[in-house]
Scaffold this motif. Structure first.
Motif, PDB file in Angstrom:
ATOM      1  N   TYR A  60      11.676 -99.911  15.238  1.00  0.00           N
ATOM      2  CA  TYR A  60      11.621-100.748  14.045  1.00  0.00           C
ATOM      3  C   TYR A  60      10.909-100.033  12.898  1.00  0.00           C
ATOM      4  O   TYR A  60       9.976 -99.245  13.114  1.00  0.00           O
ATOM      5  CB  TYR A  60      10.867-102.041  14.338  1.00  0.00           C
ATOM      6  N   ALA A  61      11.322-100.366  11.697  1.00  0.00           N
ATOM      7  CA  ALA A  61      10.552 -99.971  10.528  1.00  0.00           C
ATOM      8  C   ALA A  61       9.227-100.717  10.543  1.00  0.00           C
ATOM      9  O   ALA A  61       9.152-101.861  11.005  1.00  0.00           O
ATOM     10  CB  ALA A  61      11.326-100.293   9.257  1.00  0.00           C
ATOM     11  N   ASP A  62       8.194-100.083  10.037  1.00  0.00           N
ATOM     12  CA  ASP A  62       6.870-100.711  10.022  1.00  0.00           C
ATOM     13  C   ASP A  62       6.895-102.041   9.269  1.00  0.00           C
ATOM     14  O   ASP A  62       6.161-102.971   9.624  1.00  0.00           O
ATOM     15  CB  ASP A  62       5.855 -99.773   9.378  1.00  0.00           C
ATOM     16  N   SER A  63       7.726-102.131   8.258  1.00  0.00           N
ATOM     17  CA  SER A  63       7.745-103.324   7.414  1.00  0.00           C
ATOM     18  C   SER A  63       8.268-104.564   8.143  1.00  0.00           C
ATOM     19  O   SER A  63       8.032-105.681   7.684  1.00  0.00           O
ATOM     20  CB  SER A  63       8.602-103.064   6.172  1.00  0.00           C
ATOM     21  N   VAL A  64       8.970-104.388   9.250  1.00  0.00           N
ATOM     22  CA  VAL A  64       9.543-105.532   9.963  1.00  0.00           C
ATOM     23  C   VAL A  64       8.998-105.666  11.381  1.00  0.00           C
ATOM     24  O   VAL A  64       9.308-106.652  12.070  1.00  0.00           O
ATOM     25  CB  VAL A  64      11.085-105.460  10.011  1.00  0.00           C
ATOM     26  N   LYS A  65       8.208-104.719  11.820  1.00  0.00           N
ATOM     27  CA  LYS A  65       7.696-104.731  13.189  1.00  0.00           C
ATOM     28  C   LYS A  65       6.905-105.998  13.440  1.00  0.00           C
ATOM     29  O   LYS A  65       6.065-106.404  12.629  1.00  0.00           O
ATOM     30  CB  LYS A  65       6.820-103.499  13.399  1.00  0.00           C
ATOM     31  N   GLY A  66       7.199-106.642  14.565  1.00  0.00           N
ATOM     32  CA  GLY A  66       6.515-107.881  14.913  1.00  0.00           C
ATOM     33  C   GLY A  66       7.181-109.121  14.358  1.00  0.00           C
ATOM     34  O   GLY A  66       6.854-110.241  14.759  1.00  0.00           O
TER      35      GLY A  66
END
Length: 124
Positions: free
Chosen positions: A60-66
């Protein structure tokens, strides 16, 4: 070769959820690494998530992780992107893409096949 059709976009309030779907044609769907990308006007296409051929690995891209979860069903030739806790900055056209490489790559140029895109709009 594989053909991809994206669906599931729409208008949602911040904090809400959407589930994008990507239907693939062709009997070799399980031979492709699948990715999701997004793009806003006047900006480059941005990597969102990828899933390996067997669905054993995701990235995942950090901006959408979680908040976002990518999944696939090889028996149904489908890949999904579950998007939770949506933010206005998630507003974009979302595309699924297929790559014959075994690697989960983030460069859109690495993906040979693309869906037509589906608009996601998140209101504040």
């Amino acid at each position: 070769q594989v053909q991809l059709v994206d669906s599931g976009g729409g208008l949602v309030q911040a904090g809400g959820s959407l589930r994008l779907s990507c239907a693939a044609s062709g009997r070799t769907f399980s031979g492709y690494t699948m990715g999701w990308f997004r793009q806003v006007p006047r900006k480059e296409r941005e990597f969102v998530a990828a899933i390996s051929r067997s669905a054993g690995s995701t990235y995942y891209a950090d901006s959408v992780k979680g908040r976002f979860t990518v999944s696939r069903d090889n028996a149904k030739n489908m890949v999904y992107l579950q998007m939770n806790s949506l933010k206005p900055e998630d507003t974009a056209v979302y595309y699924c893409a297929a790559d014959q490489s075994i690697w989960m790559r983030t460069d859109p140029g690495a993906y040979a096949y693309w869906g037509q895109g589906t608009q996601v709009t998140v209101s504040a």
